[in-house]
Design an enzyme around this catalytic site. Sequence first.
Site, PDB file in Angstrom:
ATOM      1  N   GLU A  60      65.655  79.035  12.793  1.00 37.59           N
ATOM      2  CA  GLU A  60      65.916  79.883  11.850  1.00 37.59           C
ATOM      3  C   GLU A  60      66.244  80.745  14.265  1.00 37.59           C
ATOM      4  O   GLU A  60      64.938  80.611  13.993  1.00 37.59           O
ATOM      5  CB  GLU A  60      65.770  80.063  11.580  1.00 37.59           C
ATOM      6  CG  GLU A  60      64.439  81.390  11.121  1.00 37.59           C
ATOM      7  CD  GLU A  60      64.408  81.566   9.863  1.00 37.59           C
ATOM      8  OE1 GLU A  60      64.864  81.089   8.904  1.00 37.59           O
ATOM      9  OE2 GLU A  60      63.427  82.630   9.652  1.00 37.59           O
ATOM     10  N   HIS A  62      66.520  85.381  14.484  1.00 38.71           N
ATOM     11  CA  HIS A  62      67.576  86.333  14.339  1.00 38.71           C
ATOM     12  C   HIS A  62      66.936  87.746  15.491  1.00 38.71           C
ATOM     13  O   HIS A  62      66.349  87.326  16.356  1.00 38.71           O
ATOM     14  CB  HIS A  62      67.083  86.699  12.374  1.00 38.71           C
ATOM     15  CG  HIS A  62      65.699  86.694  12.672  1.00 38.71           C
ATOM     16  ND1 HIS A  62      64.542  87.058  12.869  1.00 38.71           N
ATOM     17  CD2 HIS A  62      64.663  85.803  11.849  1.00 38.71           C
ATOM     18  CE1 HIS A  62      63.014  86.526  12.984  1.00 38.71           C
ATOM     19  NE2 HIS A  62      63.996  86.155  12.138  1.00 38.71           N
ATOM     20  N   HIS A  66      58.773  89.530  14.295  1.00 32.50           N
ATOM     21  CA  HIS A  66      58.305  89.664  13.131  1.00 32.50           C
ATOM     22  C   HIS A  66      56.952  89.304  13.459  1.00 32.50           C
ATOM     23  O   HIS A  66      56.991  88.599  14.545  1.00 32.50           O
ATOM     24  CB  HIS A  66      59.157  88.595  11.634  1.00 32.50           C
ATOM     25  CG  HIS A  66      59.756  88.292  12.086  1.00 32.50           C
ATOM     26  ND1 HIS A  66      58.753  86.827  11.039  1.00 32.50           N
ATOM     27  CD2 HIS A  66      60.199  87.041  12.725  1.00 32.50           C
ATOM     28  CE1 HIS A  66      59.824  86.005  11.404  1.00 32.50           C
ATOM     29  NE2 HIS A  66      60.402  86.007  11.761  1.00 32.50           N
ATOM     30  N   HIS A 100      62.814  79.073  15.507  1.00 30.49           N
ATOM     31  CA  HIS A 100      61.276  79.014  14.658  1.00 30.49           C
ATOM     32  C   HIS A 100      60.988  78.477  13.805  1.00 30.49           C
ATOM     33  O   HIS A 100      62.515  78.243  12.863  1.00 30.49           O
ATOM     34  CB  HIS A 100      60.242  80.646  15.522  1.00 30.49           C
ATOM     35  CG  HIS A 100      60.808  81.501  14.128  1.00 30.49           C
ATOM     36  ND1 HIS A 100      61.967  82.797  14.827  1.00 30.49           N
ATOM     37  CD2 HIS A 100      60.613  82.032  12.347  1.00 30.49           C
ATOM     38  CE1 HIS A 100      62.602  83.374  13.833  1.00 30.49           C
ATOM     39  NE2 HIS A 100      61.645  82.696  12.421  1.00 30.49           N
ATOM     40  N   CYS A 114      53.489  87.812   6.611  1.00 33.52           N
ATOM     41  CA  CYS A 114      54.626  88.069   7.726  1.00 33.52           C
ATOM     42  C   CYS A 114      55.591  89.792   7.476  1.00 33.52           C
ATOM     43  O   CYS A 114      55.096  90.481   6.617  1.00 33.52           O
ATOM     44  CB  CYS A 114      55.640  86.808   7.257  1.00 33.52           C
ATOM     45  SG  CYS A 114      57.254  87.447   8.389  1.00 33.52           S
TER      46      CYS A 114
END
Length: 147
Positions: A60, A62, A66, A100, A114
Amino acid sequence: MIKTFDEEQYTWDGVDTLVYKQDGSPFKDVTRQVLFNGAFDIPCQFRYFEVKPGGYSTLEHHEHTHMVMIFRGHGQCLLGDAIVDVKVGDFIEIPSHTIHQFRANKGDYVGFLCLVNVERDKVQIPSAEEMEALKANPAIKEFLESC
């Protein structure tokens, strides 16, 4: 507040072990635990994901950045155009719009902490064009086709 850690189960007291995602994205053998879901003046979510041996998180990307710290086991991380072996203590910054995925080695778990903002954009699965570009790299092609 203290949430006591169970070293044998890799769980925290009072924290539910949840399904990794419920959006139909492809993954295998992953769970999540939300340890902190924003409070006071800290608008972030702190989570623990566990990938069972041979499992993998969603491929994915985005808009939100993070941070990830490997907390258990060994595996691999596909980060942009690189595949890196990861182990306990490794810290990974996942920049905005970077494709990733995390994978556990066969016979080993990979668990990671995370940190993300509570309010964030939705995950995006790579498009056909993005997949084609990724697979132009033979190492990434082999990695993607090995699961």
